[in-house]
Design an enzyme around this catalytic site. Structure first.
Site, PDB file in Angstrom:
ATOM      1  N   ASP A  75      -0.109   5.090   1.033  1.00  0.00           N
ATOM      2  CA  ASP A  75      -0.340   6.047   2.121  1.00  0.00           C
ATOM      3  C   ASP A  75      -0.197   5.355   3.485  1.00  0.00           C
ATOM      4  OD1 ASP A  75      -1.097   8.188   0.327  1.00  0.00           O
ATOM      5  OD2 ASP A  75      -3.026   7.196   0.060  1.00  0.00           O
ATOM      6  N   ASP A  78       0.881  -1.162   0.000  1.00  0.00           N
ATOM      7  CA  ASP A  78       0.000   0.000   0.000  1.00  0.00           C
ATOM      8  C   ASP A  78       0.930   1.228   0.000  1.00  0.00           C
ATOM      9  OD1 ASP A  78      -2.338   1.644   0.528  1.00  0.00           O
ATOM     10  OD2 ASP A  78      -1.615   1.772   2.593  1.00  0.00           O
TER      11      ASP A  78
END
Ligand code: G6P
Ligand code: MG
Length: 214
Positions: free
Chosen positions: A10, A8
């Site tokens: 963020d 991922d």
């Protein structure tokens, strides 16, 4: 056996989760809603429009689809403004080395972010060459906790879901990884991410040798 790692963006590679939070907090205050860090956990990993809906539900506020679009755009304009100052040094410590070591050992690496701004963040960090493939919010119909984004990443890497490990800081992301039939390393607190196969405080804390035990 793990053949691929999916990251991922963020909150896993850089602290853009904080920029999302301050932009949503600024928008929430226009509705007299005090958005807290606890509320913010619910917004991590989910799409822009769904995040807005969660905030509006907190204040029991109903808007037309057109107005939702308008406010989501307003938040995004602030977010885009905040991220323009990102410098390559802001990547979390140890992350580049971890990904490079994985690739040196033949492990494929993908980026999978629900954010439509992910390509710009990657460009600002100057790290696009670290990934074999990148998937973002513009390429999917369902955002996390739906497994679509991770399944798309696995198919682009030509590996099966069971051969993938996902690195995630969001509860919705951990759920998405498990729903995809993948292993998951949670990045954050065990209280929040307890469903993950393993939880570490920071992405850079992960050791490649731990992959064999996943
Ligand atoms: C990521 C973040 C979320 C954000 C979503 C959409 O999943 O964790 O906080 O809402 O992306 O981002 P975007 O940049 O498309 O608004
Ligand atoms: Mg995240």
């Amino acid at each position: 056996m793990i053949k691929a790692a999916i990251f991922d963006l963020d909150g896993v590679i850089i602290d853009t989760a904080h920029y999302h939070y301050i932009a949503w907090k600024r928008l929430a205050s226009e509705f007299n809603i005090n958005l807290t860090i606890e509320h913010n956990e619910l917004l991590k990993g989910v799409s822009r429009i769904r995040s807005l809906e969660i905030i509006l539900e907190l204040g029991n506020i109903h808007l037309s689809e057109e107005d939702k679009e308008k406010y989501a755009n307003k938040k995004n304009a602030w977010f885009v403004e905040y991220i323009e100052s990102i410098r390559p040094e802001e990547i979390f410590s140890g992350v580049k080395e971890l990904i490079q070591n994985m690739r040196d050992q033949g492990i494929k690496v993908a980026l999978a972010s629900s954010s439509k701004n992910a390509p710009r963040v990657i460009e600002l960090l100057k790290i696009s060459e670290l990934f074999d493939t990148m998937v973002d919010g513009t390429m999917i119909t369902h955002s996390k906790p739906h497994p679509e984004i991770f399944l798309l990443a696995a198919s682009r890497l030509v590996v099966s879901p069971a051969e993938c490990v996902v690195f995630e800081d969001a509860e919705a992301g951990v759920e998405a990884a498990l729903a995809a039939g993948m292993k998951c390393v949670g990045v954050g607190s065990p209280g929040q991410l307890g469903k993950a196969n393993k939880v570490i405080a920071k992405t850079g804390d992960f050791r490649i040798s731990e992959l064999s035990a996943m």
